[in-house]
Design a protein around this motif. Structure first.
Motif, PDB file in Angstrom:
ATOM      1  N   PRO A 278       1.921  17.470   9.050  1.00  0.00           N
ATOM      2  CA  PRO A 278       0.829  17.156   8.116  1.00  0.00           C
ATOM      3  C   PRO A 278       0.930  15.711   7.625  1.00  0.00           C
ATOM      4  CG  PRO A 278       1.792  19.289   7.606  1.00  0.00           C
ATOM      5  CD  PRO A 278       2.686  18.660   8.626  1.00  0.00           C
ATOM      6  N   GLY A 279      -0.204  15.050   7.586  1.00  0.00           N
ATOM      7  CA  GLY A 279      -0.259  13.686   7.090  1.00  0.00           C
ATOM      8  C   GLY A 279       0.111  12.633   8.111  1.00  0.00           C
ATOM      9  N   THR A 280       0.384  13.061   9.355  1.00  0.00           N
ATOM     10  CA  THR A 280       0.720  12.090  10.398  1.00  0.00           C
ATOM     11  C   THR A 280      -0.339  12.149  11.503  1.00  0.00           C
ATOM     12  OG1 THR A 280       2.084  13.667  11.649  1.00  0.00           O
ATOM     13  CG2 THR A 280       3.191  12.357   9.936  1.00  0.00           C
TER      14      THR A 280
END
Length: 291
Positions: free
Chosen positions: A49-51
Motif C-alpha cells: 500500500p502506498g507504493t
C-alpha cells in the motif's frame, strides 16, 4: 522460461505478446477442438500500500518484417516459416536483400540472384550439358538399335549400355542439375511465399505483386515456351513412352505455374533462358570438337 513470447500469425502479419526478457514465464497452449488458447503467466508480484511499480512488456502487431522481428524479441523471426529448407531459404533471402538494396527492384533482384545461382553450379551443369550434347549426337544410332532390337528388350538394353560405354556417355547425367536445383526451387518458393517484403512488390509493366500470380499469365506462357526450346536442345529419351511424357511437360508446367507467385515463375523463366543459352553454346562446342 525467459526470452519467450506468444503470437498469432495470419500469413504475412503477426500479433505477438512479448513479456520482459528478464522475467521467467510459464507458457502453455490449449486446443479445444475449435480454438487455441495461448497463455504466458509470470511470478506473482506484491505491491505494498502506498507504493507503485511498473511491469514492462511489448505487444507487436504488424507485417513480418524480419529486421523488426529481430529487434523485438529473440526467436521472433522464426514466425517467418521457410519449412525444412530454411537452411537454404535464409541465405537466399539474405542474398536477395543485399542485391535489392543495390538495384531497388525485387524483380530484377530475382533475375540477378538466379544468375548467381546458375553461375555457382556452372561447372556441374556444364559437365551435364556436354553429356546431353553427346547423347543428342547419338540419337540416330539409338533409333537404329531400337529398330534392330524392338522385339528383344534385353538385347536392346545391352546394346545401349555398350554404346554408352564406348562413347563415354552417361544418360543419367542430365538429371543431376535438375535434382540439385529442386531444393533451391522449393526454398525460393517459400521465400517468395512467406517473406512480406515480396508482398505487393512491383517488377515492371503489369507485374505489380511478385507474391501473387501473373494476372495475364504471360510469365507462365513464356516459361512454357522456354521449356519447349530447352527440350529441343536436349536429346529425346530413348523410351517412346518417356519421350511422350517429356513432350507434354512444358504444357503441364505452364498450367501448374500459372497459379504460382509471379516472382517464382520469373525465377524459373530466367533459369530456363540461362540453361538454353548454356546448352546452345555447349552443343556448338561439342559439334566443333567432332569435326
Amino acid at each position: 522460461y525467459t526470452d519467450g513470447w506468444i503470437a498469432a500469425i495470419q500469413h504475412h502479419f503477426l500479433s505477438a505478446a512479448v513479456p520482459h526478457a528478464d522475467t521467467a514465464q510459464n507458457y502453455s497452449a490449449v486446443y479445444d477442438g475449435r480454438n487455441y488458447t495461448l497463455t504466458a503467466s509470470g511470478p506473482v508480484n506484491v505491491i505494498a500500500p502506498g507504493t507503485s511499480a511498473s511491469f514492462e512488456g511489448q505487444f507487436f502487431v504488424g507485417p513480418k518484417l524480419q529486421r523488426q522481428l529481430e529487434a523485438t524479441a529473440k526467436g521472433l523471426p522464426l514466425t517467418v516459416d521457410y519449412g525444412i529448407l530454411a537452411v537454404l531459404a535464409q541465405p537466399l533471402f539474405w542474398l536477395l536483400q543485399k542485391v535489392q538494396s543495390v538495384v531497388g527492384n525485387w524483380g530484377w533482384t530475382i533475375i540477378i540472384v538466379t544468375f548467381l545461382i546458375k553461375l555457382t553450379f556452372y561447372k556441374l551443369t556444364q559437365a551435364s550439358g556436354r553429356s546431353m550434347a553427346k547423347m543428342r549426337k547419338l540419337q540416330p544410332r539409338l533409333k537404329t538399335l531400337q529398330e534392330r532390337y524392338k522385339d528383344d528388350r534385353q538385347a536392346m538394353s545391352a546394346a545401349l549400355m555398350d554404346l554408352y560405354k564406348r562413347e563415354k556417355v552417361n544418360p543419367a547425367a542430365g538429371c543431376l542439375p535438375m535434382l540439385v536445383q529442386i531444393p533451391f526451387f522449393i526454398a525460393f518458393y517459400w521465400v517468395l511465399l512467406e517473406s512480406v517484403e515480396m508482398r505487393q512488390a512491383p517488377f515492371m509493366l503489369w507485374i505489380t505483386d511478385l507474391s501473387s500470380r501473373d494476372p495475364f499469365f504471360v510469365l507462365p506462357l513464356l516459361m512454357g515456351a522456354a521449356m519447349f526450346v530447352q527440350q529441343k536442345l536436349n536429346p529425346a529419351p530413348p523410351d517412346p513412352i518417356q519421350a511422350k511424357v517429356m513432350s507434354v511437360l512444358p504444357v503441364v508446367f505452364t498450367v501448374f505455374f500459372a497459379f504460382f507467385p509471379a516472382g517464382l515463375v520469373l525465377y524459373w523463366l530466367t533459369n530456363s533462358v540461362l540453361s538454353i543459352l548454356q546448352q546452345w553454346q555447349i552443343n556448338r562446342v561439342v559439334a566443333a570438337e567432332a569435326t
